[in-house]
Design a protein around this motif. Structure first.
Motif, PDB file in Angstrom:
ATOM      1  N   CYS A  50     -10.794   8.354 -47.640  1.00 48.10           N
ATOM      2  CA  CYS A  50      -9.806   9.027 -47.978  1.00 48.10           C
ATOM      3  C   CYS A  50      -8.707   9.088 -49.454  1.00 48.10           C
ATOM      4  O   CYS A  50      -9.624   8.330 -49.945  1.00 48.10           O
ATOM      5  CB  CYS A  50      -9.169   8.408 -46.833  1.00 48.10           C
ATOM      6  N   CYS A  84      -1.412   7.168 -50.942  1.00 53.25           N
ATOM      7  CA  CYS A  84      -0.972   6.989 -49.643  1.00 53.25           C
ATOM      8  C   CYS A  84      -0.014   5.910 -49.869  1.00 53.25           C
ATOM      9  O   CYS A  84      -1.190   4.680 -50.568  1.00 53.25           O
ATOM     10  CB  CYS A  84      -2.396   6.966 -48.964  1.00 53.25           C
ATOM     11  N   GLY A  99      -2.426   2.408 -48.603  1.00 49.77           N
ATOM     12  CA  GLY A  99      -3.483   2.334 -48.818  1.00 49.77           C
ATOM     13  C   GLY A  99      -3.602   0.479 -49.815  1.00 49.77           C
ATOM     14  O   GLY A  99      -2.487   0.826 -50.237  1.00 49.77           O
ATOM     15  N   CYS A 154      -7.680   2.166 -45.798  1.00 47.21           N
ATOM     16  CA  CYS A 154      -6.478   0.547 -44.853  1.00 47.21           C
ATOM     17  C   CYS A 154      -7.211   0.403 -43.409  1.00 47.21           C
ATOM     18  O   CYS A 154      -7.374   2.078 -42.985  1.00 47.21           O
ATOM     19  CB  CYS A 154      -5.272   0.866 -44.931  1.00 47.21           C
ATOM     20  N   ASN A 204      -6.143   2.137 -40.907  1.00 42.76           N
ATOM     21  CA  ASN A 204      -6.783   3.457 -40.162  1.00 42.76           C
ATOM     22  C   ASN A 204      -7.819   4.477 -40.201  1.00 42.76           C
ATOM     23  O   ASN A 204      -7.536   4.667 -38.873  1.00 42.76           O
ATOM     24  CB  ASN A 204      -4.929   4.031 -40.821  1.00 42.76           C
ATOM     25  N   CYS A 208      -8.994   6.756 -41.699  1.00 42.22           N
ATOM     26  CA  CYS A 208      -9.299   7.811 -42.265  1.00 42.22           C
ATOM     27  C   CYS A 208     -11.214   8.576 -42.400  1.00 42.22           C
ATOM     28  O   CYS A 208     -10.923   9.583 -42.463  1.00 42.22           O
ATOM     29  CB  CYS A 208      -8.178   8.662 -43.453  1.00 42.22           C
TER      30      CYS A 208
HETATM   31 FE1  SF4 Z   1      -3.618   7.007 -45.963  1.00 41.10          FE
HETATM   32 FE2  SF4 Z   1      -5.203   4.428 -44.661  1.00 41.10          FE
HETATM   33 FE3  SF4 Z   1      -5.634   6.635 -44.208  1.00 41.10          FE
HETATM   34 FE4  SF4 Z   1      -6.361   5.621 -46.023  1.00 41.10          FE
HETATM   35  S1  SF4 Z   1      -7.246   4.939 -44.338  1.00 41.10           S
HETATM   36  S2  SF4 Z   1      -5.651   7.417 -46.494  1.00 41.10           S
HETATM   37  S3  SF4 Z   1      -5.524   4.799 -46.402  1.00 41.10           S
HETATM   38  S4  SF4 Z   1      -4.058   5.663 -43.764  1.00 41.10           S
END
Ligand code: SF4
Length: 583
Positions: free
Chosen positions: A448, A454, A457, A489, A491, A493
């Motif tokens: 990601c 981000c 991150g 993180c 989240n 992605c």
């Molecule tokens: Fe941002 Fe977390 Fe998604 Fe990576 S996983 S793009 S750090 S929100």
């Protein structure tokens, strides 16, 4: 001869204008004629949004209630004129339009496109390269939803970018915040020799239906939909809220006519350690559009609007059950005047899905038509310079069919290249620094945006991933696919829980950047959630620790055994032994 116009009684135009203005300022339209599912019943009953009292809405829901995201267009004019970034909840609302204020991690806006079925044209890639150079940072990223992102966009350029992409037949609408995000289909749709059906036309139709339905924007939370026609390259549909999977249904006692259907799985969200669950429901390929829309309406009307952590479809299914959701979908289909209902049949009569080729997204591969091929170009963690975008667009136009496919593995396919044009096409790509071959480590690396761009991150995923893969390439020879997913993180992605090796960003006790490590996740026929191995480990320890894991696997595996099979053969108690390198 016309009769003279009779002078109308009532208000003059000026008086009407005054009254309209006065009524608008009183917001009476919101109180008495809500357009977003809210109900107001006089002074005694609380005002509600789909059953949730206004005072219980979380702040993002309240923002959407007060201003439907579509109605932001006028304010976008002002922000553009003043070169002013949207902040706070305005930034949240603007994400529905595809623009993200990502400061301070990265300057200006990030724009995420919407490329339904992951299909775009070579000439459209040229337009994107031009925009990247003239109005953004001069580069792009391919995302894990088979999409494109540009960065470093000044607010004064937003409307010009919107104009230019619309003229090119592209859109960035509904690619962020609480939208039904970019709808994915297998990138080889339409030319894959093993696919059961090309589902990309339905993917595009559902995407367009959503963009043209006011009620289906500003959902309770983001929503992912994927179509899998059974082709050689996976679109990782297990991790989607709705997955339509093409299947051939055989003879059965339930009276369902044998033939081609789409099996429906629901509630996948790998970051919450859940993959899409089987529902026992089917529809025909052509019915997927109405079914997808009906399910989105059920989600809109029933999902949690008070707690964003519990608002995804998974939690509605956990609370009410799959059967409840299917029944509401059938009711909604009736309401929508559909002339069919969901078909119920368990998957015992389905022919098994043809195997996924985990290396099929890189290099030259034959298409269904003899003598025609696609070229999968290898991008380092999805990064593309504008020059490379231009080269890919031109190669697609000159040697292919002006067709491009973006993959969830963060690379691009150039389809329809005849045998006798392959070497010329590859030479042009290679001259622009675009590889058409990759080691198993590079082919399976996804990351990601991470801390570089981000605000969530916790680690610099793309830089760490690039360094790690180079180290592994220099140290080992690998004859099996290996996916390494780096997510900045929780989240998720980049879906660390479904990688062979998953790395999720973390903060070290001393405040430094690090990762938790999970092992043995997979999708499709390998579906499964990775198990924790260790962490947090410092970013600077990645090469040593992941190198030890890979080294132990290569030393101890059975001949030709894949990493996934090896990792899954270890018990939880045996797993830590992977961290000990025999001297
Ligand atoms: Fe941002 Fe977390 Fe998604 Fe990576 S996983 S793009 S750090 S929100």
């Amino acid at each position: 001869m016309h009769a003279p116009l009779e002078k109308k009684k009532g208000f003059s135009p000026d008086q009407i204008a005054y009254l309209v203005d006065a009524i608008a300022q009183l917001n009476l339209h919101e109180a008495f004629a809500p357009s977003n599912g809210s109900t107001a019943q006089g002074g005694s009953e609380p005002e509600m949004v789909h059953g949730t009292p206004i005072e219980d809405l979380c702040k993002e829901e309240l923002a959407k209630y007060q201003q439907h995201p579509l109605d932001l267009r006028l304010r976008l004019e002002r922000w553009t004129d003043r070169n002013e970034m949207a902040e706070g909840l305005d930034n949240f609302l603007l994400r529905h339009w595809g623009f993200f204020n990502v400061a301070p991690n990265s300057p200006g806006y990030m724009m995420r496109m919407r490329i339904p079925a992951c299909k775009m044209r070579g000439d459209q890639m040229l337009v994107m390269a031009e925009i990247a150079d003239e109005l953004a940072g001069g580069y792009a990223h391919v995302t894990t939803r088979g999409n494109l992102q540009l960065r470093e966009i000044e607010p004064k350029n937003v409307l010009e970018i919107l104009d230019r992409i619309h003229q090119a037949g592209l859109s960035c609408h509904g690619s962020g915040a609480d939208s039904a995000r970019n709808m994915t289909a297998a990138p080889t749709s339409g030319f894959d020799s093993q696919e059961l059906i090309d589902l990309s036309p339905y993917t595009i139709r559902l995407s367009n239906l959503v963009l043209n339905s006011r009620a289906l924007q500003g959902l309770p939370r983001k929503f992912n939909i994927s179509f899998d026609g059974g082709g050689a390259i996976s679109s990782v549909s297990d991790s989607n809220d709705i997955c339509f999977q093409a299947v051939r249904v055989g003879m059965n006692e339930a009276g369902v006519e044998p033939g081609l259907y789409c099996r429906i799985s629901l509630g996948g969200i790998s970051g919450h350690k859940d993959l899409a669950r089987a529902t026992g429901a089917l529809c025909t390929p052509a019915q997927t559009v109405m079914v997808g829309a009906a399910m989105l309406h059920v989600f809109v009307e029933h999902a949690d609007r008070t707690n964003r952590k519990k608002a995804r479809l998974k939690y509605l299914l956990d609370a009410k059950g799959v059967e409840w959701f299917l029944k509401r979908t059938d009711e909604k289909l009736l309401e929508m005047d559909a002339d069919f209902q969901l078909i119920r049949l368990d998957d015992a009569h389905d022919a098994p899905r043809a195997p996924v080729n985990r290396s099929g997204h890189i290099g030259v591969h034959p298409q269904r038509e003899v003598g025609i091929n696609y070229i999968g170009v290898a991008l380092e963690m999805g990064r593309l310079s504008s020059e490379q975008m231009r080269t890919i667009g031109k190669v697609a136009m000159h040697y292919g069919g002006n067709d491009l496919r973006l993959t969830v593995w963060q690379n691009i396919l150039i389809p329809h290249v005849p045998d006798d044009q392959l070497s010329l096409a590859e030479a042009e790509l290679n001259a622009a620094g675009i590889a058409t071959k990759a080691t198993a480590f590079a082919a399976g690396g996804v990351a990601c945006t991470g801390k570089w761009g981000c605000k969530f991150g916790l680690a610099h995923t793309k830089a760490d991933g690039t360094r790690l893969i180079r180290h592994l390439e220099q140290t080992f020879r690998l004859d099996q696919p290996l996916n390494i997913h780096l997510t900045g993180c929780p989240n998720s992605c980049a879906q660390h829980y479904i990688g062979d090796i998953g790395l999720v960003g973390a903060t070290m006790p001393d405040g430094g950047e690090g990762y938790f490590v999970v092992l043995g996740g997979g999708s499709d026929s390998d579906r499964g959630i990775g198990r924790p191995l260790c962490g947090p480990i410092g970013s600077d320890e990645l090469e040593a620790i992941v190198g030890t894991v890979v080294g132990n696997y290569l030393d101890q595996r059975a001949p030709g055994q894949s990493f996934l099979s090896y990792a899954r053969s270890l018990t939880d108690e045996q797993l830590p032994s992977l961290l000990e390198r025999a001297s």
